[in-house]
Design a protein around this motif. Structure first.
Motif, short mmCIF file in Angstrom:
data_model
loop_
_atom_site.label_atom_id
_atom_site.label_comp_id
_atom_site.label_asym_id
_atom_site.label_seq_id
_atom_site.Cartn_x
_atom_site.Cartn_y
_atom_site.Cartn_z
N PRO A 16 0.83 -1.22 0.00
CA PRO A 16 0.00 0.00 0.00
C PRO A 16 0.85 1.26 0.00
CG PRO A 16 0.07 -0.95 2.19
CD PRO A 16 0.79 -1.92 1.30
N GLY A 17 0.40 2.27 -0.70
CA GLY A 17 1.21 3.46 -0.88
C GLY A 17 1.10 4.48 0.23
N GLY A 18 -0.03 4.48 0.95
CA GLY A 18 -0.24 5.48 1.99
C GLY A 18 0.88 5.58 3.01
N PRO A 19 1.33 4.46 3.60
CA PRO A 19 2.41 4.55 4.58
C PRO A 19 3.72 5.07 4.00
CG PRO A 19 1.23 2.47 4.80
CD PRO A 19 0.73 3.12 3.54
N VAL A 20 3.99 4.76 2.72
CA VAL A 20 5.22 5.24 2.08
C VAL A 20 5.15 6.74 1.86
CG1 VAL A 20 6.78 4.98 0.12
CG2 VAL A 20 5.48 3.01 0.94
N VAL A 21 3.98 7.22 1.40
CA VAL A 21 3.78 8.66 1.22
C VAL A 21 3.96 9.38 2.56
CG1 VAL A 21 2.08 10.45 0.68
CG2 VAL A 21 2.27 8.43 -0.78
N ASN A 22 3.40 8.82 3.60
CA ASN A 22 3.51 9.41 4.93
C ASN A 22 4.96 9.52 5.38
OD1 ASN A 22 2.71 10.38 7.48
ND2 ASN A 22 2.60 8.33 8.33
N ARG A 23 5.74 8.47 5.15
CA ARG A 23 7.14 8.47 5.56
C ARG A 23 7.96 9.50 4.77
NH1 ARG A 23 11.25 5.89 3.31
NH2 ARG A 23 9.90 4.47 2.15
N LEU A 24 7.77 9.51 3.46
CA LEU A 24 8.55 10.42 2.62
C LEU A 24 8.13 11.87 2.80
CD1 LEU A 24 8.75 8.36 -0.71
CD2 LEU A 24 10.61 8.86 0.88
N ALA A 25 6.87 12.10 3.18
CA ALA A 25 6.38 13.47 3.36
C ALA A 25 7.15 14.22 4.43
CB ALA A 25 4.89 13.44 3.70
N HIS A 26 7.67 13.49 5.41
CA HIS A 26 8.44 14.13 6.48
C HIS A 26 9.74 14.74 5.96
CE1 HIS A 26 5.93 12.84 9.82
NE2 HIS A 26 5.86 11.64 9.28
N GLU A 27 10.19 14.25 4.80
CA GLU A 27 11.47 14.71 4.25
C GLU A 27 11.30 15.79 3.19
OE1 GLU A 27 13.29 11.20 2.67
OE2 GLU A 27 12.87 10.00 4.46
N GLY A 28 10.05 16.11 2.84
CA GLY A 28 9.82 17.03 1.73
C GLY A 28 9.18 18.35 2.12
N ASN A 29 8.99 19.20 1.11
CA ASN A 29 8.38 20.51 1.28
C ASN A 29 6.90 20.43 0.89
OD1 ASN A 29 7.58 23.17 1.26
ND2 ASN A 29 8.89 23.79 -0.44
#
Length: 344
Positions: free
Chosen positions: A188-201
């Motif tokens: 599932p993509g949701g958890p990956v998006v959540n993790r990477l979002a912490h590193e982005g703008n």
């Protein structure tokens, strides 16, 4: 909780999608909660219904047995069997429903049917051993967000819920998963998006926000906007996704959360309700949880955020819903059939 019902023991069975789960509650106190997940779907980028139902058939007996064992009880100690009747995948629901029927007949115990969406809302009333528990007071609003649902629910009582706003097309969780898929982030993509979002703008990319009247949601335009952004940028730079992955995830997540919270703020203000709960699979998203905490400070909300164990599909919430239904005198006949789609 009425004291005369505190010793009622409910066995909950959940099989609406790809998690086979069983739980035991005494009153609203959790005695056990066992979940068997299905890794087989990862290779297909989504849940395959036929594979899910077959896995449920393999898992349900050991899962129920383990839940009863961990509770320190026997099947004879159970007062009622609560099971998810819908909504969900029909093949998966059939496994849980038929197992509940067989168990009900063999034990001579009544069945209680559970609406999967109601169960997510009522998970807030589960109490665990040794914890101080603060449950919502009726009436309250619940934002239910998952891969299949995005709803604002007015909860007047455990057996009186009304959907006052919902998505008219895609759900928030679906938007996360599909946008993650086109970026090659897997399922599932949701958890990956959540993790990477912490590193982005979160302000790196301006994405489409719908203008839907009332309390309803729409996420199809956001998905299209995200896809067009990728298309246009990839035409200029083939490495765009890899180079800007974190910013893309942060912008996507921020936009979804802003859409969700804007309608929830409106509903809370219009109805004059400040008891606000969060539920569903997407409630595990740390950005959404932070938004709830921010709104609690800004608007004086009393918020209720579920433990991570209760965000995904689980039988503890089914048993909790079953408890409320049981003490209200509700019983399910043996000729009941599951429904893939049901309303509140």
């Amino acid at each position: 909780m009425t004291s005369e019902y505190q010793d009622i023991v409910i066995l909950g069975i959940e099989s609406s999608c790809d998690d086979t789960s069983a739980a035991v509650l005494r009153g609203n106190k959790l005695l056990s909660n066992v979940i068997a997940s299905q890794a087989v779907h990862t290779a297909y980028g989504g849940v395959v219904p036929e594979l899910a139902s077959r896995a449920h058939e393999q898992n349900i007996v050991p899962v129920v047995s383990e839940a009863v064992r961990r509770a320190g009880l026997t099947l004879g100690d159970i007062d009622a069997i609560a099971f998810t009747r819908g909504p969900g995948l029909l093949g998966s629901l059939l496994v849980g429903t038929n197992f509940a029927k067989g168990l009900s007949l063999s034990l001579g115990k009544p069945m209680v049917e559970v609406n999967h969406l109601h169960a997510h809302v009522l998970a807030h009333f589960i109490t665990e051993e040794g914890e101080e528990h603060d449950a919502p007071k009726f009436p309250f609003l619940c934002l239910l967000v998952s891969g299949g649902n995005s709803q604002i629910i007015l909860v007047r009582a455990a057996n009186d819920m009304e959907i006052i706003g919902q998505t008219i097309d895609d759900a928030a969780g679906e938007a996360f998963d599909k946008c993650a898929k086109v970026m090659g982030l897997g399922y599932p993509g949701g958890p990956v998006v959540n993790r990477l979002a912490h590193e982005g703008n979160p302000k790196a990319f301006a994405l489409s926000k719908p203008n839907i009247p009332g309390y309803d949601y729409s996420f199809s335009g956001l998905k299209t906007s995200f896809l067009y952004t990728l298309r246009d940028e990839l035409a200029q730079n083939p490495n765009f996704i890899e180079e800007r992955k974190a910013d893309l995830c942060a912008s996507l997540q921020a936009t979804v959360i802003e859409i969700l919270m804007k309608k929830l703020r409106k509903a809370a203000k219009d109805l004059g309700i400040k008891q606000i709960a969060l539920a569903g699979g997407v409630s595990a998203n740390t950005g959404l949880r932070a938004a709830f905490e921010d709104h609690a400070r800004r608007y004086g909300w009393k918020i209720f955020i579920p433990k991570f164990a209760y965000t995904t599909d689980n039988a503890a919430m089914v048993a909790m819903n079953g408890y409320f239904s049981y003490i209200a005198g509700e019983r399910c006949p043996l000729d009941a059939v599951p429904f893939a789609r049901v309303t509140m």
